[in-house]
Write a protein that holds these residues in place. Structure first.
Motif, short mmCIF file in Angstrom:
data_model
loop_
_atom_site.label_atom_id
_atom_site.label_comp_id
_atom_site.label_asym_id
_atom_site.label_seq_id
_atom_site.Cartn_x
_atom_site.Cartn_y
_atom_site.Cartn_z
N ILE A 3 -5.78 6.88 7.36
CA ILE A 3 -4.61 6.31 8.02
C ILE A 3 -4.50 4.81 7.74
O ILE A 3 -3.41 4.30 7.47
CB ILE A 3 -4.66 6.59 9.54
CG1 ILE A 3 -4.55 8.10 9.79
CG2 ILE A 3 -3.56 5.84 10.28
CD1 ILE A 3 -4.80 8.51 11.21
N VAL A 4 -5.61 4.11 7.77
CA VAL A 4 -5.61 2.67 7.47
C VAL A 4 -5.17 2.44 6.03
O VAL A 4 -4.41 1.52 5.73
CB VAL A 4 -7.00 2.05 7.74
CG1 VAL A 4 -7.04 0.61 7.26
CG2 VAL A 4 -7.35 2.14 9.20
N GLY A 5 -5.62 3.29 5.12
CA GLY A 5 -5.21 3.18 3.72
C GLY A 5 -3.72 3.37 3.54
O GLY A 5 -3.07 2.62 2.80
N VAL A 6 -3.15 4.35 4.24
CA VAL A 6 -1.71 4.60 4.14
C VAL A 6 -0.93 3.43 4.74
O VAL A 6 0.08 2.99 4.18
CB VAL A 6 -1.34 5.93 4.83
CG1 VAL A 6 0.16 6.09 4.94
CG2 VAL A 6 -1.94 7.11 4.07
N VAL A 7 -1.39 2.91 5.88
CA VAL A 7 -0.71 1.79 6.52
C VAL A 7 -0.73 0.55 5.61
O VAL A 7 0.28 -0.12 5.43
CB VAL A 7 -1.33 1.47 7.89
CG1 VAL A 7 -0.84 0.14 8.44
CG2 VAL A 7 -1.04 2.59 8.86
N LEU A 8 -1.89 0.26 5.01
CA LEU A 8 -1.98 -0.88 4.10
C LEU A 8 -1.12 -0.68 2.86
O LEU A 8 -0.49 -1.61 2.36
CB LEU A 8 -3.43 -1.13 3.69
CG LEU A 8 -4.33 -1.79 4.72
CD1 LEU A 8 -5.74 -1.89 4.19
CD2 LEU A 8 -3.81 -3.15 5.08
N LEU A 9 -1.07 0.55 2.37
CA LEU A 9 -0.26 0.85 1.21
C LEU A 9 1.22 0.63 1.50
O LEU A 9 1.93 -0.04 0.73
CB LEU A 9 -0.50 2.29 0.78
CG LEU A 9 0.07 2.78 -0.53
CD1 LEU A 9 -0.59 2.04 -1.68
CD2 LEU A 9 -0.15 4.25 -0.68
N LEU A 10 1.68 1.12 2.63
CA LEU A 10 3.08 0.93 3.01
C LEU A 10 3.40 -0.53 3.29
O LEU A 10 4.45 -1.04 2.89
CB LEU A 10 3.42 1.79 4.22
CG LEU A 10 3.45 3.30 3.98
CD1 LEU A 10 3.67 4.04 5.30
CD2 LEU A 10 4.51 3.65 2.97
N ALA A 11 2.49 -1.22 3.98
CA ALA A 11 2.71 -2.64 4.28
C ALA A 11 2.75 -3.46 2.99
O ALA A 11 3.54 -4.39 2.87
CB ALA A 11 1.61 -3.17 5.20
N GLY A 12 1.93 -3.10 2.03
CA GLY A 12 1.94 -3.81 0.76
C GLY A 12 3.24 -3.63 0.00
O GLY A 12 3.75 -4.57 -0.60
#
Length: 51
Positions: A3-12
């Protein structure tokens, strides 16, 4: 971790930070690898299951 990876990916992607995109991809891959290892019955980090 997934979930953290997906959030960082979207935020990026939204904010335009390539470093966040890279960190998101790395965390997503690590999370998926740990999930697959945990589901196959291998102990991950001394634990029987990885959640």
């Amino acid at each position: 971790m997934i979930i953290v990876g997906v959030v960082l990916l979207l935020a990026g992607f939204i904010l335009g930070f390539p470093l966040l995109v890279t960190a998101g991809i790395i965390l997503l891959i690590i999370g998926l690898a740990l999930m697959i290892a945990g589901r196959t019955g291998h102990a991950v980090g001394g634990r029987r299951h990885y959640y």
